[in-house]
Write a protein that holds these residues in place. Sequence first.
Motif, PDB file in Angstrom:
ATOM      1  N   GLY A 119       0.798  -1.163   0.015  1.00  0.00           N
ATOM      2  CA  GLY A 119      -0.074   0.011  -0.069  1.00  0.00           C
ATOM      3  C   GLY A 119       0.734   1.296  -0.297  1.00  0.00           C
ATOM      4  O   GLY A 119       0.274   2.278  -0.511  1.00  0.00           O
ATOM      5  N   PHE A 120       1.955   1.213   0.466  1.00  0.00           N
ATOM      6  CA  PHE A 120       3.019   2.436   0.552  1.00  0.00           C
ATOM      7  C   PHE A 120       3.183   2.894  -0.646  1.00  0.00           C
ATOM      8  O   PHE A 120       2.802   4.371  -0.998  1.00  0.00           O
ATOM      9  CB  PHE A 120       4.185   2.107   1.306  1.00  0.00           C
ATOM     10  CG  PHE A 120       4.903   3.130   1.741  1.00  0.00           C
ATOM     11  CD1 PHE A 120       4.549   3.921   2.830  1.00  0.00           C
ATOM     12  CD2 PHE A 120       6.009   3.864   1.284  1.00  0.00           C
ATOM     13  CE1 PHE A 120       5.166   5.075   3.264  1.00  0.00           C
ATOM     14  CE2 PHE A 120       6.703   4.833   1.705  1.00  0.00           C
ATOM     15  CZ  PHE A 120       6.313   5.796   2.636  1.00  0.00           C
ATOM     16  N   PHE A 121       3.604   2.159  -1.701  1.00  0.00           N
ATOM     17  CA  PHE A 121       3.895   2.771  -2.815  1.00  0.00           C
ATOM     18  C   PHE A 121       2.871   3.175  -3.811  1.00  0.00           C
ATOM     19  O   PHE A 121       2.957   4.221  -4.406  1.00  0.00           O
ATOM     20  CB  PHE A 121       4.702   1.643  -3.835  1.00  0.00           C
ATOM     21  CG  PHE A 121       6.091   1.282  -3.664  1.00  0.00           C
ATOM     22  CD1 PHE A 121       6.732   2.425  -2.888  1.00  0.00           C
ATOM     23  CD2 PHE A 121       6.779   0.139  -3.835  1.00  0.00           C
ATOM     24  CE1 PHE A 121       8.125   2.535  -2.808  1.00  0.00           C
ATOM     25  CE2 PHE A 121       8.002   0.181  -3.545  1.00  0.00           C
ATOM     26  CZ  PHE A 121       8.859   1.032  -3.102  1.00  0.00           C
ATOM     27  N   ALA A 122       1.583   2.749  -3.591  1.00  0.00           N
ATOM     28  CA  ALA A 122       0.315   3.141  -4.213  1.00  0.00           C
ATOM     29  C   ALA A 122       0.050   4.583  -3.710  1.00  0.00           C
ATOM     30  O   ALA A 122      -0.316   5.173  -4.296  1.00  0.00           O
ATOM     31  CB  ALA A 122      -0.860   2.282  -4.293  1.00  0.00           C
ATOM     32  N   ALA A 123       0.138   4.711  -2.638  1.00  0.00           N
ATOM     33  CA  ALA A 123      -0.256   6.159  -1.955  1.00  0.00           C
ATOM     34  C   ALA A 123       0.739   7.234  -2.254  1.00  0.00           C
ATOM     35  O   ALA A 123       0.405   8.162  -2.367  1.00  0.00           O
ATOM     36  CB  ALA A 123      -0.223   5.974  -0.128  1.00  0.00           C
ATOM     37  N   LEU A 124       2.056   6.733  -2.493  1.00  0.00           N
ATOM     38  CA  LEU A 124       2.953   7.724  -2.884  1.00  0.00           C
ATOM     39  C   LEU A 124       2.726   7.945  -4.420  1.00  0.00           C
ATOM     40  O   LEU A 124       2.866   9.358  -4.811  1.00  0.00           O
ATOM     41  CB  LEU A 124       4.396   7.212  -2.621  1.00  0.00           C
ATOM     42  CG  LEU A 124       5.010   7.249  -1.232  1.00  0.00           C
ATOM     43  CD1 LEU A 124       6.467   6.681  -1.491  1.00  0.00           C
ATOM     44  CD2 LEU A 124       4.846   8.648  -0.776  1.00  0.00           C
ATOM     45  N   GLN A 125       2.458   7.233  -5.364  1.00  0.00           N
ATOM     46  CA  GLN A 125       1.982   7.543  -6.710  1.00  0.00           C
ATOM     47  C   GLN A 125       1.049   8.263  -6.761  1.00  0.00           C
ATOM     48  O   GLN A 125       0.851   9.292  -7.677  1.00  0.00           O
ATOM     49  CB  GLN A 125       1.569   6.112  -7.162  1.00  0.00           C
ATOM     50  CG  GLN A 125       1.414   6.216  -8.630  1.00  0.00           C
ATOM     51  CD  GLN A 125       2.615   6.351  -9.607  1.00  0.00           C
ATOM     52  OE1 GLN A 125       3.556   5.844  -9.178  1.00  0.00           O
ATOM     53  NE2 GLN A 125       2.543   7.353 -10.616  1.00  0.00           N
ATOM     54  N   ALA A 126      -0.273   8.208  -5.849  1.00  0.00           N
ATOM     55  CA  ALA A 126      -1.197   9.032  -6.099  1.00  0.00           C
ATOM     56  C   ALA A 126      -0.792  10.593  -5.487  1.00  0.00           C
ATOM     57  O   ALA A 126      -1.233  11.416  -6.011  1.00  0.00           O
ATOM     58  CB  ALA A 126      -2.619   8.850  -4.971  1.00  0.00           C
ATOM     59  N   LEU A 127       0.089  10.864  -4.520  1.00  0.00           N
ATOM     60  CA  LEU A 127       0.425  11.925  -4.046  1.00  0.00           C
ATOM     61  C   LEU A 127       1.496  12.744  -5.186  1.00  0.00           C
ATOM     62  O   LEU A 127       1.355  13.845  -5.374  1.00  0.00           O
ATOM     63  CB  LEU A 127       1.328  12.028  -2.644  1.00  0.00           C
ATOM     64  CG  LEU A 127       0.493  11.646  -1.659  1.00  0.00           C
ATOM     65  CD1 LEU A 127       1.196  11.433  -0.456  1.00  0.00           C
ATOM     66  CD2 LEU A 127      -0.609  12.838  -1.302  1.00  0.00           C
ATOM     67  N   PHE A 128       2.309  11.780  -5.944  1.00  0.00           N
ATOM     68  CA  PHE A 128       3.155  12.433  -6.576  1.00  0.00           C
ATOM     69  C   PHE A 128       2.190  12.792  -8.208  1.00  0.00           C
ATOM     70  O   PHE A 128       2.763  13.787  -8.688  1.00  0.00           O
ATOM     71  CB  PHE A 128       4.025  11.269  -7.367  1.00  0.00           C
ATOM     72  CG  PHE A 128       4.869  11.336  -8.424  1.00  0.00           C
ATOM     73  CD1 PHE A 128       5.929  12.278  -8.401  1.00  0.00           C
ATOM     74  CD2 PHE A 128       4.525  10.640  -9.525  1.00  0.00           C
ATOM     75  CE1 PHE A 128       6.715  12.627  -9.575  1.00  0.00           C
ATOM     76  CE2 PHE A 128       5.361  10.920 -10.618  1.00  0.00           C
ATOM     77  CZ  PHE A 128       6.122  11.987 -10.684  1.00  0.00           C
ATOM     78  N   GLU A 129       1.215  12.086  -8.355  1.00  0.00           N
ATOM     79  CA  GLU A 129       0.431  12.636  -9.532  1.00  0.00           C
ATOM     80  C   GLU A 129      -0.313  13.858  -9.468  1.00  0.00           C
ATOM     81  O   GLU A 129      -0.745  14.281 -10.417  1.00  0.00           O
ATOM     82  CB  GLU A 129      -0.322  11.306 -10.057  1.00  0.00           C
ATOM     83  CG  GLU A 129       0.137  10.099 -10.460  1.00  0.00           C
ATOM     84  CD  GLU A 129      -0.879   9.119 -10.700  1.00  0.00           C
ATOM     85  OE1 GLU A 129      -1.847   9.394 -10.482  1.00  0.00           O
ATOM     86  OE2 GLU A 129      -0.345   8.065 -11.334  1.00  0.00           O
ATOM     87  N   LYS A 130      -0.184  14.316  -8.264  1.00  0.00           N
ATOM     88  CA  LYS A 130      -0.891  15.805  -8.013  1.00  0.00           C
ATOM     89  C   LYS A 130      -0.042  16.973  -8.367  1.00  0.00           C
ATOM     90  O   LYS A 130      -0.403  17.777  -8.631  1.00  0.00           O
ATOM     91  CB  LYS A 130      -1.633  15.719  -6.547  1.00  0.00           C
ATOM     92  CG  LYS A 130      -2.512  14.949  -6.202  1.00  0.00           C
ATOM     93  CD  LYS A 130      -2.761  15.094  -4.627  1.00  0.00           C
ATOM     94  CE  LYS A 130      -3.999  13.965  -4.118  1.00  0.00           C
ATOM     95  NZ  LYS A 130      -4.034  14.380  -2.619  1.00  0.00           N
ATOM     96  N   SER A 131       1.043  16.372  -8.719  1.00  0.00           N
ATOM     97  CA  SER A 131       2.189  17.343  -9.100  1.00  0.00           C
ATOM     98  C   SER A 131       2.385  17.383 -10.679  1.00  0.00           C
ATOM     99  O   SER A 131       2.111  16.389 -11.020  1.00  0.00           O
ATOM    100  CB  SER A 131       3.578  17.475  -8.388  1.00  0.00           C
ATOM    101  OG  SER A 131       4.181  16.105  -8.407  1.00  0.00           O
ATOM    102  N   SER A 132       3.180  18.165 -11.169  1.00  0.00           N
ATOM    103  CA  SER A 132       3.469  18.246 -12.639  1.00  0.00           C
ATOM    104  C   SER A 132       4.904  18.319 -12.871  1.00  0.00           C
ATOM    105  O   SER A 132       5.643  18.987 -12.097  1.00  0.00           O
ATOM    106  CB  SER A 132       2.902  19.390 -13.417  1.00  0.00           C
ATOM    107  OG  SER A 132       2.999  19.346 -14.579  1.00  0.00           O
TER     108      SER A 132
END
Length: 445
Positions: A353-366
Motif C-alpha cells: 500500500g505504501f507505493f500506491a499512496a506515494l504514486q497518488a500524491l506524486f500524480e498531483k504534481s506536474s
Amino acid sequence: MNRPCKPCFFLLYVGTPANIKRRRYYSPDIKRILYAMCLERSAPGMMKEGVTKSVASDMGVPLRVVQRVWLDGKTGGGISAFDSNKKKNCGGKKLPFNPDIIKDVAFNVPLRQRHTIRDLASALHMSRSTLHRSLKEGKFRRHTNAIKFTLTKQNMKERVRFCTQMLDSHSLPDDPTFKSLYNVIYIDEKWFYRAKKNPIYYLAPGEQIPRRAVKSKNFIEKVMFLGVTALPRFENGVCTFDGKIGFFSFTKLEPAKRRSPNRPRGTLELKAMTSVTRETIHKFLIEKVLPAIKEKWPAEERGCPIFIQQDNAKTHIAVDDPDFCRVAQEDGWDIRLMCQPPNSPDLIILDLGFFAALQALFEKSSSSNIQEIEANVIKAYLEYPVDRSNRVFLTLQACMREIMLAKGGQHYAIPHLKKGTPERIGQLPVRLQVDKEDAVHFITA
C-alpha cells in the motif's frame, strides 16, 4: 407567421425583468404550521384580532398568506385541507426482476462475455435500463478482478512458514499475536514516470482540452527509487519516530555531450539510470541505506537486532554478503538482511500500500524533467502522513493471518479492519491476534 404580442415578444428575447416579483411557493408542511399557530392563538371557532398579523411576523411571511391559509383551513375541513394532492403509485407497474435468471445464466454464459451491462443484457434478453436499475438495487454486483501471481506448492509452504515465524513466541500458545515489527525495515524499488498515458481530468464547460505531447509513448521519462521505511513509533499520541529512513533515486550526473540553447557543452546534467544491477544495489545499501539507518534509528536501540527485509529479485545481494555484514556490524550496530518468500508482494508494506499512496500524491504534481520527478517524489514521500503508514503495518498483519488461513494461497480478500475508529480514540492496536487453534495447527504442521 403568428408573432407574439409586443410584451411577450420582449420577454421572449430579453428575459423576465428583475423588478417583476414572483409568487413564492409554500409547501403543505409550512401551511400546516401556519394554520396550527393560528388555532393555538385563537378561541375555539373564532379568530382573535391581531392573530394573523403576529403569526405573519413570527414566521416571516406576508399577511395575505396567513389569511389565505386560515380561510382554506376553515372551509376545507381543518388541517387535513393541506394534504398533498399529488397522485401516488401512478404510471405503469414495475416488472418484477427474478434474481434466479442471473444464477442460471452464470453457468451458461462465459465470463468473457459478461464484461459490460450491454453484454449481460444481451445474454439475459433484457433491456439495459432494467438491468442497470437492478444493479443499483443490489440484485447483482459489479466485480473488478485482479490477476494474481502463480504460486508453487513450495512457495505456499514458505509463505505459511514465514507468517508463523512472525508470531510472538512469548504469546504462544495461550494468546497468539504477531510481533510488533518495530525492528524490521522494508526496502524495495519502484519506477515513477513523468506522466501517465491516459489520465482523467474534470473540465468545465467550454474549457480547452489539455495538450500533452511526448516524443514516444513507449519511452516516457522515468526514474527508479529505492524506498526504505519502518514502523513509526508513538508515545502518548505523539510521533517520536516516523519510520521514514529514506527514498533514494537511481540517478547520476553526466556532462552534456553537445551544446544546446539551454546549456553549453560539458554542463553536468542529472540522468536516470537505465539499468540497475546488483553492483548498484550493493553500493546503495552500503553507502546510503546503512548510514541513513544509523543516523535516524532511535539511539537507545543501538545494538539490538535490526532486520532489513528485501524481496528475491536477482539484483538484490545475498543475506551473508561480507562487505554488507562488515559495515552493518560497525560501531556497535547489529543490522541483518533477510528475504521474504518468493512471489509474495503482499508480505511487504511497500508493495501492499505504501507505493500506491506515494504514486497518488506524486500524480498531483506536474513534472517536466528528471530533476522535477526526483523533487516531486521526495516531496510526496516527506508529506506522506505517518498515521496512514502505521495503518499499512496492521494491514500487513491481517494479510499474514489470511495467508495462514488460505494455507499459503494468494486468493483471499484483504480484510477491512476499520482502523479509523480506534485510531480517533487512541486505541489503535500495534499487533493483531490470531485464532489459538489455527496458530497451534500451523506451528505444529
